[in-house]
Enzyme design. Structure first.
Site, mmCIF file in Angstrom:
data_model
loop_
_atom_site.group_PDB
_atom_site.id
_atom_site.type_symbol
_atom_site.label_atom_id
_atom_site.label_comp_id
_atom_site.label_asym_id
_atom_site.label_seq_id
_atom_site.Cartn_x
_atom_site.Cartn_y
_atom_site.Cartn_z
ATOM 1 N N ARG A 1 4.795 3.708 4.883
ATOM 2 C CA ARG A 1 3.916 3.841 3.725
ATOM 3 C C ARG A 1 4.455 4.925 2.811
ATOM 4 O O ARG A 1 4.895 5.978 3.257
ATOM 5 C CB ARG A 1 2.483 4.195 4.164
ATOM 6 C CG ARG A 1 1.745 3.050 4.841
ATOM 7 C CD ARG A 1 1.446 1.915 3.875
ATOM 8 N NE ARG A 1 0.677 0.848 4.482
ATOM 9 C CZ ARG A 1 1.208 -0.225 5.063
ATOM 10 N NH1 ARG A 1 2.530 -0.360 5.117
ATOM 11 N NH2 ARG A 1 0.438 -1.174 5.571
ATOM 12 N N ASP B 1 11.593 1.636 1.257
ATOM 13 C CA ASP B 1 11.023 0.315 1.036
ATOM 14 C C ASP B 1 9.604 0.436 0.516
ATOM 15 O O ASP B 1 8.992 -0.565 0.146
ATOM 16 C CB ASP B 1 11.028 -0.497 2.343
ATOM 17 C CG ASP B 1 10.540 -1.911 2.141
ATOM 18 O OD1 ASP B 1 11.065 -2.594 1.229
ATOM 19 O OD2 ASP B 1 9.634 -2.356 2.872
ATOM 20 N N GLU C 1 3.170 2.792 -5.605
ATOM 21 C CA GLU C 1 3.697 1.434 -5.784
ATOM 22 C C GLU C 1 2.659 0.431 -6.265
ATOM 23 O O GLU C 1 3.005 -0.610 -6.827
ATOM 24 C CB GLU C 1 4.311 0.923 -4.478
ATOM 25 C CG GLU C 1 3.321 0.655 -3.371
ATOM 26 C CD GLU C 1 3.998 0.195 -2.087
ATOM 27 O OE1 GLU C 1 3.634 -0.874 -1.571
ATOM 28 O OE2 GLU C 1 4.915 0.908 -1.602
ATOM 29 N N HIS D 1 8.889 -3.090 -0.828
ATOM 30 C CA HIS D 1 7.956 -3.278 0.279
ATOM 31 C C HIS D 1 8.163 -4.644 0.935
ATOM 32 O O HIS D 1 7.223 -5.441 1.086
ATOM 33 C CB HIS D 1 6.504 -3.145 -0.220
ATOM 34 C CG HIS D 1 5.545 -2.755 0.855
ATOM 35 N ND1 HIS D 1 4.495 -1.889 0.664
ATOM 36 C CD2 HIS D 1 5.478 -3.112 2.164
ATOM 37 C CE1 HIS D 1 3.809 -1.751 1.787
ATOM 38 N NE2 HIS D 1 4.387 -2.485 2.714
ATOM 39 N N GLN D 2 9.402 -4.894 1.348
ATOM 40 C CA GLN D 2 9.747 -6.195 1.895
ATOM 41 C C GLN D 2 10.130 -6.154 3.369
ATOM 42 O O GLN D 2 10.538 -7.169 3.934
ATOM 43 C CB GLN D 2 10.918 -6.800 1.102
ATOM 44 C CG GLN D 2 12.244 -6.059 1.287
ATOM 45 C CD GLN D 2 13.363 -6.628 0.448
ATOM 46 O OE1 GLN D 2 13.489 -6.293 -0.728
ATOM 47 N NE2 GLN D 2 14.181 -7.481 1.035
ATOM 48 N N ALA D 3 9.978 -4.996 4.015
ATOM 49 C CA ALA D 3 10.445 -4.868 5.395
ATOM 50 C C ALA D 3 9.772 -5.888 6.312
ATOM 51 O O ALA D 3 10.399 -6.427 7.230
ATOM 52 C CB ALA D 3 10.200 -3.447 5.912
#
Length: 334
Positions: free
Chosen positions: A233, A257, A262, A294-296
């Site tokens: 986060r 990420d 965001e 934020h694609q992990a």
């Protein structure tokens, strides 16, 4: 019953529609839940949300006034939800307690290796047929020290990969993970972990006690040539403090990420407009920083599990069942 799902990505839509088709019908929206879009949910008893949806007090009150009774969050994290207000309004809230930890752990390592071996810069050069190696010098991971803040399921998966690289392992958490200890991890205090680690990866949830766990003091205590990775986060890192350290020429690489501001940016196309966030814009200028959106978690395996659990949460709610996924249970009848 028709379920309204906010913040649905293009790749995610067919998975959600297929998962719900046998039990319910899902209406998927690509817009995120905000105070402005909340009125769309009027008449929907059950809605589903993503991690970048706004479920603060004002939005929850709009939902409740429109007849919403249950919120099914499609993520493990729930820092975007005001649970106290949801409880006051009698809204049931559920989340996805578990999905593939390998999706996030593997992506954290993708970020670490990309900044270590200057992959983005190298790829940009070769597209221009520039095949020089200047500025692309990386380091072996073998024999160096990995510091893992948070050794739950994702932290353990990250640790297993670090062990495969032949790294020394340091861990920090409120409780030791026996599986990590078996791999040779030594649990130490946070200050020692930051000071001794060549690679620091964050895998703790965002809670009041972990917000800015990597603050100015923590950043200054790290090695000048350390690599810092955050796939958990954004609020775990004081981004302004990070920019200050980067301007001083510190850190071999930073892979992010997630970003603490965001919401309203990530998962949107902002390529044709100016970004007013000066801190994010400044981050993007550093050649040793890699920011992804934020694609992990975004693998077919993890998303499939998230969607499947969301369907189960809705089904359990309709059947009056409470599971470990329920954050706020159904209000008792009066």
């Amino acid at each position: 019953m028709e379920i309204l799902a906010f913040g649905v990505q293009t790749d995610e839509k067919p998975l959600i529609e297929k998962a719900f088709e046998e039990l319910h019908e899902a209406r998927c929206l690509d817009v995120f839940l905000t105070e402005d879009t909340a009125p769309i949910a009027a008449g929907y008893a059950v809605i589903s949300t993503s991690v970048n949806c706004d479920l603060g007090a004002r939005v929850l009150r709009i939902l409740a006034a429109g007849g919403t009774k249950m919120v099914a969050q499609r993520s493990t994290g729930f820092n975007n939800i005001d649970l106290d207000v949801a409880r006051q309004l009698g809204l049931t809230v559920a989340r996805v307690s578990y999905y593939s930890p390998y999706s996030v752990a593997e992506f954290a390592w993708t970020l670490a290796m990309a900044v270590n071996r200057r992959v983005v810069r190298a790829a940009g050069r070769t597209r221009d047929f520039d095949f020089r190696l200047d500025g692309l010098l990386g380091r072996d991971m073998r024999g160096r020290t990995a510091g893992v803040l948070g050794t739950g399921k994702i932290g353990e998966a990250f640790t297993r990969i670090a062990h495969g690289f032949g790294m020394e392992l340091l861990g920090w958490d409120v409780a030791q993970n026996p599986a990590c200890v078996e791999l040779g991890m030594k649990y130490v205090d946070k200050d020692r972990l930051l000071a001794e680690s060549d690679l620091v990866s964050l895998h703790v949830p965002l809670l009041p006690g972990t917000r800015h766990i990597i603050d100015a003091d923590a950043l200054r205590s790290m090695k000048d040539d350390a690599i810092l990775v955050n796939s958990s986060r954004g609020g775990l890192i004081d981004t302004d403090a990070l920019v200050t350290e980067l301007r001083a020429g510190r850190f071999a690489g930073v892979g992010l990420d997630v970003y603490e501001a965001e919401a309203g940016l990530f998962f949107h196309d902002r390529s044709l407009e100016g970004v007013a966030d000066d801190t994010l814009a400044r981050l993007m200028t550093f050649p040793n920083v890699l920011v992804t959106s934020h694609q992990a978690y975004y693998t077919v395996d993890a998303v499939g599990q998230i969607v499947g659990t969301t369907v189960e949460n809705v089904t359990d709610y309709l059947a009056g069942r409470h599971t470990e996924n329920v954050l706020v249970p159904e209000a008792p009848a009066r």
